[in-house]
Structures are given as structure tokens and as C-alpha cells.
Write an enzyme that holds these catalytic residues in place. Structure first.
Site, PDB file in Angstrom:
ATOM      1  N   LYS A   1      -2.955   7.473  -0.141  1.00  0.00           N
ATOM      2  CA  LYS A   1      -3.037   6.531  -1.255  1.00  0.00           C
ATOM      3  C   LYS A   1      -2.501   7.181  -2.531  1.00  0.00           C
ATOM      4  O   LYS A   1      -2.547   8.406  -2.654  1.00  0.00           O
ATOM      5  CB  LYS A   1      -4.510   6.153  -1.500  1.00  0.00           C
ATOM      6  CG  LYS A   1      -5.113   5.227  -0.481  1.00  0.00           C
ATOM      7  CD  LYS A   1      -6.568   4.923  -0.846  1.00  0.00           C
ATOM      8  CE  LYS A   1      -7.223   4.018   0.180  1.00  0.00           C
ATOM      9  NZ  LYS A   1      -6.631   2.671   0.261  1.00  0.00           N
TER      10      LYS A   1
ATOM     11  N   ARG B   1     -10.371  -1.109  10.280  1.00  0.00           N
ATOM     12  CA  ARG B   1     -10.310  -1.956  11.474  1.00  0.00           C
ATOM     13  C   ARG B   1     -10.283  -1.104  12.748  1.00  0.00           C
ATOM     14  O   ARG B   1     -10.747  -1.540  13.798  1.00  0.00           O
ATOM     15  CB  ARG B   1      -9.099  -2.889  11.377  1.00  0.00           C
ATOM     16  CG  ARG B   1      -7.774  -2.198  11.363  1.00  0.00           C
ATOM     17  CD  ARG B   1      -6.640  -3.087  10.851  1.00  0.00           C
ATOM     18  NE  ARG B   1      -6.670  -3.219   9.382  1.00  0.00           N
ATOM     19  CZ  ARG B   1      -5.801  -3.951   8.683  1.00  0.00           C
ATOM     20  NH1 ARG B   1      -4.843  -4.626   9.291  1.00  0.00           N
ATOM     21  NH2 ARG B   1      -5.901  -4.014   7.377  1.00  0.00           N
TER      22      ARG B   1
HETATM   23  N1  BES Z   1     -10.496   0.909   2.009  1.00  0.00           N
HETATM   24  C1  BES Z   1      -9.285   0.212   1.876  1.00  0.00           C
HETATM   25  C2  BES Z   1      -9.453  -1.173   1.273  1.00  0.00           C
HETATM   26  C3  BES Z   1      -9.938  -1.261  -0.153  1.00  0.00           C
HETATM   27  C4  BES Z   1      -9.051  -1.389  -1.184  1.00  0.00           C
HETATM   28  C5  BES Z   1     -11.297  -1.278  -0.433  1.00  0.00           C
HETATM   29  C6  BES Z   1      -9.507  -1.499  -2.480  1.00  0.00           C
HETATM   30  C7  BES Z   1     -11.743  -1.387  -1.731  1.00  0.00           C
HETATM   31  C8  BES Z   1     -10.846  -1.503  -2.748  1.00  0.00           C
HETATM   32  C9  BES Z   1      -8.617   0.036   3.231  1.00  0.00           C
HETATM   33  O1  BES Z   1      -8.876   1.007   4.182  1.00  0.00           O
HETATM   34  C10 BES Z   1      -7.134   0.017   3.011  1.00  0.00           C
HETATM   35  O2  BES Z   1      -6.633   0.950   2.471  1.00  0.00           O
HETATM   36  N2  BES Z   1      -6.500  -1.068   3.415  1.00  0.00           N
HETATM   37  C11 BES Z   1      -5.098  -1.223   3.246  1.00  0.00           C
HETATM   38  C12 BES Z   1      -4.559  -1.853   4.500  1.00  0.00           C
HETATM   39  C13 BES Z   1      -3.060  -1.886   4.591  1.00  0.00           C
HETATM   40  C14 BES Z   1      -2.518  -0.479   4.696  1.00  0.00           C
HETATM   41  C15 BES Z   1      -2.679  -2.688   5.794  1.00  0.00           C
HETATM   42  C16 BES Z   1      -4.854  -2.126   2.050  1.00  0.00           C
HETATM   43  O3  BES Z   1      -5.619  -3.068   1.857  1.00  0.00           O
HETATM   44  O4  BES Z   1      -3.936  -1.864   1.291  1.00  0.00           O
HETATM   45 ZN    ZN Z   2      -7.588   2.721   4.026  1.00  0.00          ZN
END
Ligand code: BES
Ligand code: ZN
Ligand code: ZN
Length: 509
Positions: free
Chosen positions: A280, A354
Site C-alpha cells: 500500500k 477474502r
Molecule cells: N483492508 C483493505 C480494505 C480497506 C480499505 C479497509 C480502507 C479499510 C479502509 C483490503 O484488504 C484491501 O486492501 N482491499 C483492496 C482490494 C483490491 C486490491 C482488490 C482495496 O479495496 O483496494
Molecule cells: Zn488489503
């Protein structure tokens, strides 16, 4: 926080602060509200004088503090906004504004004057419940790592007075019941707020063992060795980059009813989500310590189910791992085999929630044959984009279950919004090389493709998915728009709603 019910009028009780409320004043409204007559007398006309000067307008969040000339503490007036829009949520927020406003001001005890809140068709017990929520949750602070604190309200009392003394028994019962639930919410927030160096998967397992011991629940912790034997390749892959090994934790509450239903509650427990190899960006990454909020909510739900002795049998599953990059981390392109035998093509290691849930969901369905499954997860950024920081996304394959959760959410004030799941989303998660893929690599319906992915691992059991990415915690950018009782880092969102839902789910149809 301690909350008691008192028969006396709040003005006669000797608390550090007495709290009354007023509605928003209309344009041409010049008559001082009759409901504040006793308050005005106790303050020897200070209130009527402020009213004449138009200092009291009764707008939402308006907090006016008067020092009683008789030296008997303070009188606090909180604005409730327009009378026509008064509801439990307004009152929850108002009570929270009061305790937060008094923080660091030397008021240890507050006395809520219930007749001033229980108006029109709003029952005294509903008002008392909302006061308990607002006061106890609004006073919450995560102080574990602070060497000094400001000191705030520690005790609240709900005062009936002459007008409501006949309702004493029913108000008492409501306060005791609501307090049991918010006490667990506070407990849950304290764990969800812990940083990732402390709240490791093993630490969450210890919390589960502690709960089991205290409340007579059954607990099973699957460590990395056992997970490998079971074929839980999803949880293992996500946890493989961290020196804190993953855990799957199962907690079981047997249920209070003889022919009760079995409801499974499965939570995403990523103790820190750096994104892994698909790392990230830096800003706000610290928030990803809250990526365990779903699993921690499951701990809270089991704790409340046991203390409140709900009817259904409840099986809680926590899918815990830390998502870090490293020499042994899983990577884009990998294919992992999960508990169900289904394979996942990893396209983005940041779509890890997931992947851990795939094992937990399939496990609980196969092992416990539950009547319904609810999962809780801070699953997608797309949920936050779609619904904002106060509302959770609900996806369900079962209308009765969805309606039940929405009804519970109307009671607790935790907003849920149901979103559709269609074959379009199901098609999008199909993979060229495995059974499913964990990312579609385009930002189309991100919350719903995640849900379609999860559905694959649930099968035909009635299922509801709560994506709590927005409301699970308050962040610095949007906290000023959050209700005062949610302004605390981790909110433990969904604990109150799911527990109220469990209470409504009695016997098998
Ligand atoms: N933990 C994150 C989602 C999240 C984002 C929670 C902001 C709380 C606040 C999750 O694991 C994630 O990073 N999801 C990605 C998925 C994508 C790579 C398909 C996302 O939502 O960007
Ligand atoms: Zn994530
Ligand atoms: Zn995540």
C-alpha cells in the site's frame, strides 16, 4: 461507565452536572419552554434570561452550561434539533456530546433528567437506552498508552422524578440490558485499538481463550501446523510474510434455547494490512491496524451472546493473519488451495481479506452446518467510496436474514445499506487458471466482486456479508462528521447490531 436509575428528580440529587434537553426554537418562538420551568427555578431565572437574549436555540450539538446559584453543581442544556426529527439516534448523539463536552472539566457524575428526553411517543425506556449508549460510548477513550489523562465523566444516573417514577421497573430493566451490551462494546474497542505489535494472531487467540474461560465457551485454536494439515492454504498464504504466525480461532456458545438455530459469525482478522508484496502507499497505512476489526467484533459478539444468554447457538470464527511483504510472503501469480479444495489465483496480495475468509467460511459451513452465516470484514476500499465512513455495506443471499439485520440496525443506529449481488459480479471473479481470482484488476463494483468471491466459499447456506471498512474506525480526516459516540479510533461497529439480531432469532422455523 457506571449507569444507575434513580427515582428522584435530577435537580435534587447532587450530581456534578444535571442534564436537560431542549428542542430547536422556531423563528417566531418567543415562549420559554414549559418543560424547563424547574431547571429555570433551580438557576434563579438564568435560563429565561439566556432565552430572551436568544442564547438558547436548541440546535443539535448546542451545549450550554450554567452554574447553579445555589452552589449545587452545573446545569447542562443540550440541543436536540427539530422536534419533528427527534429519534433515538439524536438522543444517543446528544448524550455523547454532553459527556465529551464535560471532559477535563471536573464533572465526575452526571444526572440525566429523563422527563426532558422522554417526550411525545418516545418511551422512557427507549430514551434511557439511548442515554446509556451515548454516555458510555461517548465517554470511551483508548488510554492504555497514555501516562496522563484529562479525567471525564465516570458515573451517569438516569433520573425519573415524579413524572416517570411509575416506570421505574421497566426503565431499570432497559438500562441493565443496554449496559450489558455497551460494556462489551467498550471491551471490544479496547482490543480493536491495540497496535499490531501487540495484537498478533496469537494474542487474539489468547483473548479468545480468556473469554472461553470466563464465560464457559468452547474454544479451539488452529495454529500454522494444524492449518496446514487441514488444508487452510488461504490463511497460511496471507500470513506467510510475517514472523507472527496465523491462527484460525473458533469459539462456540451453546445457545439458550432447546430447539435453537445455529448462527455462524466469521470475522476478518488481519492484524496489520501493509498490502504485502502489492504494498500500500505510505499515507494512512497506520490505519491498517484496524483491519482486524471484523474478527475482534466476533469476539465481542460471542461475549455479549454469553452474558446476555441469547437463544441461538453461536459459532464464532476468527481468521487471523498479518499481511506483510518479505522473502517468504505470498505473491501475485501464486495459486493457493483452500480448505474447501477450491483454488484461488492471487492477482493482488492486498486483496487478502477474502483469501483468509475463504478458509473460515468453508470450514464453519462444513463443520457446523449452521442455519445461517454472517461475516464481518473491513474488506474493501470500494465500500468506503460507495457508502462513506458511517455506513456498512450489506450483501445477502437471503431476504429474511437481510431484513432481520436491517431491523436490528434500525434499533441500534448503526447504518447498513443493502447492495445487490448479480451474475455480473460472479462472472468477474472467475479465473483463467484457478477456480476464482482474488482481484479483478479494474475498479468496477469492488465491494460486490469481493462479495461474489466470498459467496463461492459459503455455498447455499443463507448468508449475509457486512463490509465494515468505513465504519469500523474513525479516521482523522472524517472524524468531525462522526457522531460523538463513535469518535474513538475503533468503534466496534456491528457488535450491537448483530447481537440485537441474535436476540430476535429465536427458534428454528
Ligand atoms: N483492508 C483493505 C480494505 C480497506 C480499505 C479497509 C480502507 C479499510 C479502509 C483490503 O484488504 C484491501 O486492501 N482491499 C483492496 C482490494 C483490491 C486490491 C482488490 C482495496 O479495496 O483496494
Ligand atoms: Zn488489503
Ligand atoms: Zn485488508
Amino acid at each position: 461507565m457506571k449507569v444507575t436509575v434513580d427515582r428522584r428528580d435530577a435537580l435534587d440529587a447532587g450530581a456534578d452536572a444535571v442534564v436537560s434537553a431542549l428542542f430547536e426554537r422556531g423563528e417566531k418562538d418567543d415562549t420559554f419552554p414549559r418543560s424547563l420551568a424547574r431547571e429555570d427555578t433551580a438557576c434563579r431565572g438564568l435560563l429565561t434570561a439566556a432565552w430572551k437574549r436568544k442564547e438558547l436555540r436548541g440546535k443539535r450539538r448546542e451545549l450550554s452550561v450554567f452554574h447553579r446559584p445555589d452552589g449545587r453543581g452545573r446545569l447542562v442544556l443540550i440541543g436536540l434539533g427539530p422536534r419533528a426529527r427527534f429519534d433515538a439516534e439524536t438522543l444517543r448523539r446528544a448524550a455523547a456530546e454532553v459527556v465529551r463536552g464535560l471532559k477535563g472539566k471536573g464533572a465526575r457524575t452526571v444526572a440525566f433528567r429523563l422527563p426532558s428526553f422522554a417526550v411525545d411517543s418516545f418511551t422512557p425506556e427507549a430514551a434511557a437506552r439511548a442515554i446509556v449508549d451515548g454516555a458510555a460510548l461517548g465517554a470511551y477513550e483508548f488510554v492504555k498508552y497514555k501516562s496522563t489523562t484529562e479525567g471525564g465523566v465516570e458515573e451517569a444516573a438516569v433520573h425519573l422524578g415524579e413524572e416517570l417514577v411509575r416506570d421505574e421497573a421497566i426503565v431499570k430493566k432497559a438500562v441493565v440490558d443496554e449496559l450489558a451490551l455497551v460494556d462489551t462494546v467498550v471491551w471490544t474497542r479496547d482490543i480493536a485499538n491495540l497496535p499490531a505489535d501487540t495484537a498478533t494472531p496469537e494474542r487474539l487467540a489468547e483473548e479468545a481463550r480468556g473469554l472461553a474461560k470466563e464465560f464457559g465457551l468452547k474454544v479451539t485454536v488452529f495454529d500454522e501446523k494444524k492449518l496446514a494439515e487441514m488444508g487452510c492454504g488461504g490463511i497460511l498464504a496471507v500470513g506467510s510474510g510475517s514472523s507472527h504466525p496465523p491462527r484460525m480461532i473458533v469459539l462456540e456458545y451453546p445457545g439458550g434455547a432447546r430447539r435453537g438455530r445455529t448462527i455462524a459469525v466469521v470475522g476478518k482478522g488481519i492484524t496489520f494490512d501493509s498490502g504485502g508484496i502489492s504494498i500500500k502507499p505510505g499515507p494512512r497505512m497506520a490505519e491498517m491496524k484496524f483491519d482486524k476489526s471484523g474478527a475482534v467484533a466476533v469476539l465481542g459478539i460471542l461475549r455479549a451472546a454469553a452474558t446476555m444468554e441469547v437463544a441461538p447457538r453461536v459459532v464464532g470464527v476468527l481468521c487471523c493473519a498479518e499481511n506483510l511483504p518479505g522473502g517468504s510472503a505470498y505473491r501475485p501469480g501464486d495459486v493457493v488451495r483452500t480448505f474447501s479444495g477450491k483454488t484461488i489465483e492471487i492477482l493482488n496480495t492486498d486483496a487478502e481479506g477474502r483469501v483468509v475468509l475463504a478458509d473460515g467460511l468453508a470450514y464453519v459451513v462444513q463443520q457446523y452446518k449452521p442455519d445461517e452465516v454472517i461475516d464481518l470484514a473491513t474488506l474493501t476500499g470500494a465500500e468506503v467510496v460507495a457508502l462513506g465512513d458511517d455506513t456498512a455495506g450489506l450483501v445477502s443471499t437471503d431476504d429474511r436474514l437481510a431484513q432481520g439485520l436491517l431491523a436490528a440496525s434500525a434499533l441500534t443506529g448503526e447504518p447498513l445499506w443493502r447492495m445487490p449481488l448479480t451474475d455480473f459480479h460472479r462472472e468477474m471473479v472467475k479465473s483463467e487458471v484457478a477456480d476464482v481470482r482474488n482481484s479483478t484488476e479494474i475498479s468496477v463494483a469492488g465491494m460486490l466482486t469481493a462479495a461474489a468471491f466470498l459467496e463461492t466459499f459459503v455455498g447455499s447456506t443463507p448468508w449475509a456479508h457486512l463490509d465494515i471498512a468505513g465504519p469500523a474506525y474513525t479516521n482523522l480526516l472524517t472524524r468531525k462528521w462522526q457522531p460523538a459516540y463513535q469518535n474513538s479510533g475503533a468503534t466496534a461497529f456491528a457488535v450491537r447490531t448483530v447481537v440485537r439480531y441474535l436476540e430476535s432469532a429465536t427458534t428454528r422455523n
